[in-house]
Write a protein that holds these residues in place. Structure first.
Motif, short mmCIF file in Angstrom:
data_model
loop_
_atom_site.label_atom_id
_atom_site.label_comp_id
_atom_site.label_asym_id
_atom_site.label_seq_id
_atom_site.Cartn_x
_atom_site.Cartn_y
_atom_site.Cartn_z
N UNK A 259 -82.88 -6.24 6.38
CA UNK A 259 -82.65 -6.53 4.97
C UNK A 259 -81.52 -7.55 4.85
N UNK A 260 -81.71 -8.56 3.99
CA UNK A 260 -80.72 -9.61 3.79
C UNK A 260 -80.12 -9.47 2.40
N UNK A 261 -78.77 -9.53 2.32
CA UNK A 261 -78.07 -9.34 1.05
C UNK A 261 -77.16 -10.53 0.77
N UNK A 262 -77.02 -10.83 -0.51
CA UNK A 262 -76.07 -11.81 -1.02
C UNK A 262 -75.38 -11.20 -2.22
N UNK A 263 -74.07 -10.93 -2.05
CA UNK A 263 -73.31 -10.27 -3.12
C UNK A 263 -73.97 -8.96 -3.54
N UNK A 264 -74.33 -8.16 -2.54
CA UNK A 264 -74.94 -6.83 -2.75
C UNK A 264 -76.31 -6.90 -3.41
N UNK A 265 -76.93 -8.06 -3.46
CA UNK A 265 -78.27 -8.23 -4.01
C UNK A 265 -79.21 -8.59 -2.88
N UNK A 266 -80.31 -7.83 -2.74
CA UNK A 266 -81.25 -8.06 -1.65
C UNK A 266 -81.99 -9.38 -1.86
N UNK A 267 -82.08 -10.15 -0.78
CA UNK A 267 -82.75 -11.43 -0.78
C UNK A 267 -83.95 -11.39 0.16
N UNK A 268 -84.78 -12.41 0.07
CA UNK A 268 -85.89 -12.55 1.00
C UNK A 268 -85.34 -12.84 2.39
N UNK A 269 -85.88 -12.17 3.41
CA UNK A 269 -85.38 -12.31 4.77
C UNK A 269 -85.50 -13.74 5.27
N UNK A 270 -86.39 -14.53 4.68
CA UNK A 270 -86.59 -15.90 5.10
C UNK A 270 -85.71 -16.89 4.34
N UNK A 271 -84.75 -16.37 3.58
CA UNK A 271 -83.89 -17.25 2.79
C UNK A 271 -83.04 -18.16 3.66
N UNK A 272 -82.52 -17.64 4.75
CA UNK A 272 -81.69 -18.44 5.65
C UNK A 272 -82.40 -18.61 6.99
N UNK A 273 -82.04 -19.64 7.69
CA UNK A 273 -82.69 -19.98 8.95
C UNK A 273 -82.43 -18.95 10.04
N UNK A 274 -81.25 -18.34 10.03
CA UNK A 274 -80.87 -17.40 11.09
C UNK A 274 -81.73 -16.15 11.10
N UNK A 275 -82.34 -15.80 9.97
CA UNK A 275 -83.11 -14.56 9.88
C UNK A 275 -84.58 -14.77 9.55
N UNK A 276 -85.03 -16.00 9.47
CA UNK A 276 -86.38 -16.25 9.01
C UNK A 276 -87.47 -15.73 9.95
N UNK A 277 -87.12 -15.53 11.23
CA UNK A 277 -88.11 -15.06 12.20
C UNK A 277 -88.04 -13.56 12.46
N UNK A 278 -87.19 -12.86 11.75
CA UNK A 278 -87.04 -11.43 11.97
C UNK A 278 -88.18 -10.67 11.33
N UNK A 279 -88.68 -9.66 12.01
CA UNK A 279 -89.74 -8.81 11.50
C UNK A 279 -89.39 -7.35 11.72
N UNK A 280 -89.90 -6.50 10.85
CA UNK A 280 -89.69 -5.06 11.00
C UNK A 280 -90.54 -4.52 12.14
N UNK A 281 -90.06 -3.47 12.79
CA UNK A 281 -90.73 -2.90 13.96
C UNK A 281 -90.88 -1.39 13.75
N UNK A 282 -92.03 -0.85 14.12
CA UNK A 282 -92.26 0.59 14.14
C UNK A 282 -92.69 1.00 15.54
N UNK A 283 -92.33 2.22 15.92
CA UNK A 283 -92.67 2.73 17.25
C UNK A 283 -92.63 4.25 17.21
N UNK A 284 -92.51 4.88 18.35
CA UNK A 284 -92.48 6.34 18.46
C UNK A 284 -91.35 6.89 17.60
N UNK A 285 -91.69 7.82 16.67
CA UNK A 285 -90.67 8.33 15.75
C UNK A 285 -89.72 9.34 16.39
N UNK A 286 -89.84 9.59 17.69
CA UNK A 286 -88.88 10.43 18.39
C UNK A 286 -87.80 9.60 19.08
N UNK A 287 -87.86 8.27 18.91
CA UNK A 287 -86.95 7.36 19.59
C UNK A 287 -86.15 6.58 18.56
N UNK A 288 -84.85 6.42 18.82
CA UNK A 288 -83.98 5.55 18.04
C UNK A 288 -83.23 4.65 19.00
#
Length: 543
Positions: free
Chosen positions: A208-237
């Protein structure tokens, strides 16, 4: 008698009236916290960095309540300025504690060779020892932090182990159990500061990307534009918190080793600064008649003294012929003993319950033996034990996390159980000379065997094969030979000894079967052969 009973009853009633207790009214207390956990962490970081300019700026920006009276928050009167000197003691304590713990951390012991191999590769790729040193230092002065695993095949073919200090993480608890860890990473782009929140939970990683406590689109800045959410075995953290102490102020967070010590550090700096200021003010002052003051050879002007050296001061002079102008020197008296006593007292308050002075090299007295050394190092030993216990509890989870991340995120495998032990060497070991003396006395007293002597002297410094060779060599030099236990001749003529037991009159019973050939019994004299069966039973030859 009735009047007596009546009097006693009246006395009892009176006493009971005296014992009436009125309950106290409840009071409400309101205490305003000056800093949140992040502000607390920033303050501790400044103390650790040890920059006097940063300390003064921080406290003068936060001059409220008791803080405005502290040494670092005070402002000097114009014309009476003094140097504010920081001793660097907080940073020295943290670095010293890290140096007495991490070098004693031995190689990890795995139950499976394949797991050991993959961890060695992951640890080497992530420079684990260096990363662990940074994590330990920040956990000591901030209070806590967390490890996380990221995957970026453009950088590494292995899971990337990252450490975040406590001021950049949040812990989400459910019934006192960690359910989620939020990692915060700031990014500056186009004059704005964005904050990336990476939510690590059981079975998911959400960005999640925030600007002044307001959530922004993850692709707003170049550093985070390629990040994606991941799911896997729910017994692992893929995140592990790390803390050594529990905070008494912030629930669910770790406690800093500086907690309760900052006022002492402030007083310690004040005492040292005053002492040094007294030394500067107490420099010898030379008073020279104005007619004798040196002149600048370039412009002929009088050379004025500066406030640092105070080499001379102008005095009234008489330039008449025959007058005697003298140069006088004044040396003020500095109460060194008073300053030293205050210095030692403040230092003791700073170190109490944290670390021994001898560990910091403050106590340089020669010690008679290793036992005296251990006595002086007890405070350090207690702190070290707490750190080692926290590391031994956390690192197996970190190792397991990295191996499972390699299996699940990179190779699409399944979760596996990892057995790993984190051994540590003993702190403040006795010297080899003292060990030899102790072992020699025990050996001469007949209360310690050669095998035990070798074990006590060398411990883990030699492997089992080397220890066995040393034991054999010592026995050979001392004329001690290992001999087999002599056997007993179980036969004499026609009689045999029954070692298996049986009926008491079995030897007197009827004829027994006797083999035609006798077998040699080990240990029998000469080449004589026993006339019994191989089972050792009693046999009575039939006549």
């Amino acid at each position: 008698m009735k009047w007596m009973e009546k009097l006693n009853e009246n006395i009892k009633k009176t006493v009971r009236s005296w014992l009436n207790v009125t309950p106290a009214n409840p009071y409400n207390f309101q205490i305003n916290e000056m800093l949140d956990f992040e502000g607390h962490a920033i303050r501790n970081r400044i103390w650790y960095r040890g920059d006097s300019n940063e300390l003064e700026q921080f406290y003068q920006q936060n001059r409220e309540n008791a803080d405005r009276y502290k040494f670092w928050a005070s402002a000097c009167t114009p014309g009476m300025e003094m140097r504010k000197i920081h001793t660097g003691l907080p940073g020295l304590i943290v670095r010293t504690l890290a140096s007495v713990v991490l070098p004693d951390m031995d190689e990890f012991e795995f139950g499976t060779p394949s797991q050991e191999q993959i961890w060695n590769e992951i640890g080497k790729d992530n420079n684990f020892r260096k990363k662990m040193e940074s994590a330990l230092k920040e956990a000591l002065y901030i209070g806590d932090g967390a490890f996380k695993v990221a995957v970026d095949t453009t950088i590494s073919d292995y899971p990337i182990l990252e450490w975040y200090p406590g001021d950049r993480v949040e812990f989400v608890y459910q019934r006192d159990r960690i359910r989620e860890i939020v990692f915060k990473t700031p990014y500056c782009e186009k004059g704005r500061t964005y904050v990336l929140n990476e939510r690590y939970g059981f079975g998911y990683i959400i960005n999640e990307l925030y600007l002044n406590n307001k959530m922004m689109d993850i692709k707003t800045i170049k550093a985070t534009e390629n990040l994606t959410d991941i799911t896997f075995d729910d017994s692992v953290i893929f995140a592990v918190p790390f803390m050594i102490y529990e905070s008494a102020k912030y629930e669910g967070r770790g406690g800093s080793i500086f907690d309760g010590k900052l006022d002492n550090f402030d007083a310690y700096d004040e005492i040292w600064s005053q002492w040094m200021d007294a030394l500067r003010a107490g420099r010898a002052k030379t008073y020279i008649p104005e007619c004798l003051i040196p002149h600048n050879p370039e412009n002929g002007m009088l050379i004025k003294p500066n406030p640092f050296d105070n080499r001379y001061f102008a005095a009234d002079g008489d330039m008449r012929e025959g007058q005697k102008n003298q140069i006088s020197t004044d040396q003020p008296t500095i109460p060194h003993e008073s300053y030293l006593s205050s210095y030692v007292s403040a230092l003791d308050l700073c170190l109490q319950g944290v670390i021994s002075p001898s560990t910091l090299g403050i106590d340089t007295k020669k010690l008679d033996n290793a036992e005296a050394q251990r006595e002086k190092e007890k405070t350090t030993l207690y702190t070290r034990n707490a750190i080692v216990e926290a590391i031994q509890e956390t690192l197996p989870e970190v190792v397991t996390m990295c191996i499972n991340a390699n299996n699940i995120l990179l190779h699409g495998g399944a979760k596996e159980e990892v057995e790993v032990n984190i051994p540590f060497g003993e702190y403040a070991n006795p010297s080899f000379e003292s060990q030899v003396e102790t072992v020699a006395k025990a050996k001469q007293g007949g209360i310690m065997s050669i095998e035990r002597c070798v074990e006590e002297l060398y411990g883990d410094s030699l492997d089992e094969h080397c220890k066995e060779e040393e034991i054999t060599r010592l026995k050979a030099e001392q004329g001690i030979q290992d001999m087999e236990e002599p056997a007993v001749n179980m036969a004499a003529g026609d009689f045999r000894v029954d070692v298996t037991g049986g009926e008491p009159d079995e030897s007197k019973s009827g004829p027994q079967n006797v083999p035609d050939e006798q077998k040699e019994i080990p240990g029998a004299a000469g080449s004589s052969q026993a006339a019994g069966s191989s089972d050792g039973g009693v046999r009575n030859r039939e006549k």
